[in-house]
Design a protein around this motif. Structure first.
Motif, PDB file in Angstrom:
ATOM      1  N   UNK A   3      39.550  58.539  30.943  1.00  0.00           N
ATOM      2  CA  UNK A   3      40.847  58.102  29.943  1.00  0.00           C
ATOM      3  C   UNK A   3      41.977  57.608  30.075  1.00  0.00           C
ATOM      4  N   UNK A   4      42.667  57.521  31.277  1.00  0.00           N
ATOM      5  CA  UNK A   4      43.349  56.671  31.796  1.00  0.00           C
ATOM      6  C   UNK A   4      42.779  55.168  31.834  1.00  0.00           C
ATOM      7  N   UNK A   5      41.268  54.938  31.816  1.00  0.00           N
ATOM      8  CA  UNK A   5      41.331  53.110  31.851  1.00  0.00           C
ATOM      9  C   UNK A   5      41.610  53.223  30.254  1.00  0.00           C
ATOM     10  N   UNK A   6      41.380  54.132  29.546  1.00  0.00           N
ATOM     11  CA  UNK A   6      41.830  53.497  27.448  1.00  0.00           C
ATOM     12  C   UNK A   6      42.804  53.346  27.492  1.00  0.00           C
ATOM     13  N   UNK A   7      43.912  54.231  27.926  1.00  0.00           N
ATOM     14  CA  UNK A   7      45.077  53.974  28.268  1.00  0.00           C
ATOM     15  C   UNK A   7      46.228  53.174  28.588  1.00  0.00           C
ATOM     16  N   UNK A   8      45.448  53.009  29.884  1.00  0.00           N
ATOM     17  CA  UNK A   8      46.195  51.396  30.262  1.00  0.00           C
ATOM     18  C   UNK A   8      45.009  50.042  29.685  1.00  0.00           C
ATOM     19  N   UNK A  39      31.684  50.425  24.348  1.00  0.00           N
ATOM     20  CA  UNK A  39      32.342  48.801  23.793  1.00  0.00           C
ATOM     21  C   UNK A  39      32.772  49.107  22.652  1.00  0.00           C
ATOM     22  N   UNK A  40      32.136  49.837  21.800  1.00  0.00           N
ATOM     23  CA  UNK A  40      33.155  50.158  20.728  1.00  0.00           C
ATOM     24  C   UNK A  40      34.510  50.658  21.042  1.00  0.00           C
ATOM     25  N   UNK A  41      34.437  52.034  21.855  1.00  0.00           N
ATOM     26  CA  UNK A  41      36.073  52.257  21.781  1.00  0.00           C
ATOM     27  C   UNK A  41      36.576  50.945  22.596  1.00  0.00           C
ATOM     28  N   UNK A  42      36.667  50.406  23.568  1.00  0.00           N
ATOM     29  CA  UNK A  42      36.964  49.228  24.111  1.00  0.00           C
ATOM     30  C   UNK A  42      37.673  48.378  23.283  1.00  0.00           C
ATOM     31  N   UNK A  43      36.862  48.138  22.002  1.00  0.00           N
ATOM     32  CA  UNK A  43      37.608  46.962  21.328  1.00  0.00           C
ATOM     33  C   UNK A  43      38.375  47.783  21.077  1.00  0.00           C
ATOM     34  N   UNK A  44      38.261  48.776  19.763  1.00  0.00           N
ATOM     35  CA  UNK A  44      39.157  49.474  18.948  1.00  0.00           C
ATOM     36  C   UNK A  44      40.455  49.686  19.707  1.00  0.00           C
ATOM     37  N   UNK A  45      39.891  50.479  21.018  1.00  0.00           N
ATOM     38  CA  UNK A  45      41.507  50.818  21.570  1.00  0.00           C
ATOM     39  C   UNK A  45      41.988  49.096  21.896  1.00  0.00           C
ATOM     40  N   UNK A  46      41.460  48.047  22.396  1.00  0.00           N
ATOM     41  CA  UNK A  46      42.242  46.436  22.840  1.00  0.00           C
ATOM     42  C   UNK A  46      42.638  46.326  21.224  1.00  0.00           C
ATOM     43  N   UNK A  47      42.325  46.731  20.210  1.00  0.00           N
ATOM     44  CA  UNK A  47      42.910  45.912  18.676  1.00  0.00           C
ATOM     45  C   UNK A  47      43.910  46.481  18.234  1.00  0.00           C
ATOM     46  N   UNK A  48      43.646  47.776  18.441  1.00  0.00           N
ATOM     47  CA  UNK A  48      45.013  48.520  18.275  1.00  0.00           C
ATOM     48  C   UNK A  48      46.330  48.510  18.477  1.00  0.00           C
ATOM     49  N   UNK A  49      46.004  48.345  19.505  1.00  0.00           N
ATOM     50  CA  UNK A  49      47.452  48.608  21.135  1.00  0.00           C
ATOM     51  C   UNK A  49      47.846  46.673  20.677  1.00  0.00           C
ATOM     52  N   UNK A  50      46.816  45.541  20.703  1.00  0.00           N
ATOM     53  CA  UNK A  50      47.820  44.466  20.766  1.00  0.00           C
ATOM     54  C   UNK A  50      47.659  43.997  19.386  1.00  0.00           C
ATOM     55  N   UNK A  51      47.745  44.381  18.233  1.00  0.00           N
ATOM     56  CA  UNK A  51      47.753  44.757  17.155  1.00  0.00           C
ATOM     57  C   UNK A  51      49.771  45.209  16.672  1.00  0.00           C
TER      58      UNK A  51
END
Length: 145
Positions: A3-8, A39-51
């Motif tokens: 979870x901390x990785x996804x938050x980071x 991989x799907x969660x990486x895509x979602x988390x990074x895309x939402x954060x970046x957007x």
């Protein structure tokens, strides 16, 4: 730890899209090759954060543009001018370049400055940001199967 990785990753992607210097590609790339993260969660988390980081730029352009002449303002006049030229030439479609280094952040700021309707802005920027991460994750999958 997961979870901390996804938050980071979210924070890294968010900051990378604002006018602050940050790089999210290294973070998502490292996480992807460890195989500890989906991989799907990486895509979602990074895309939402970046957007969402780009939304901050749009808001700055929309509501704080009167402070452009101040020294503390995060964008320099030459950045705004260059992004304005691109935006004026290509119109709304220039927002598909929101993922690019050096010009993407100023483009999202100029979109706010020019009062681009928010739903259109959000859709084009989300496509741009997500597309970049899809390509990056796809390349990493080919290199590190």
């Amino acid at each position: 730890m997961i979870l901390e990785g996804y938050i980071g990753l979210f924070l890294s992607a968010f900051l990378a899209a604002t006018l602050l210097p940050a790089v999210s590609e290294i973070v998502i790339g490292t996480m992807a090759v460890t195989a500890e993260y989906d991989t799907l969660w990486l895509l979602v988390v990074a895309s939402v954060g970046n957007t969402l980081g780009s939304v901050v730029n749009w808001l700055l352009g929309r509501y704080l543009s009167g402070f452009q002449d101040r020294r503390w303002f995060p964008m320099k006049p030459d950045q705004i001018e260059r992004a304005s030229r691109i935006f004026n030439r290509w119109g709304l479609w220039s927002l598909l370049l929101a993922w690019t280094p050096f010009i993407g952040d100023p483009l999202t700021f100029v979109a706010g400055l020019l009062r681009v309707r928010f739903p259109i802005f959000l859709a084009l920027v989300a496509i741009s940001k997500t597309g970049r991460y899809i390509v990056l994750l796809g390349l990493l999958e080919q290199i590190f199967p």
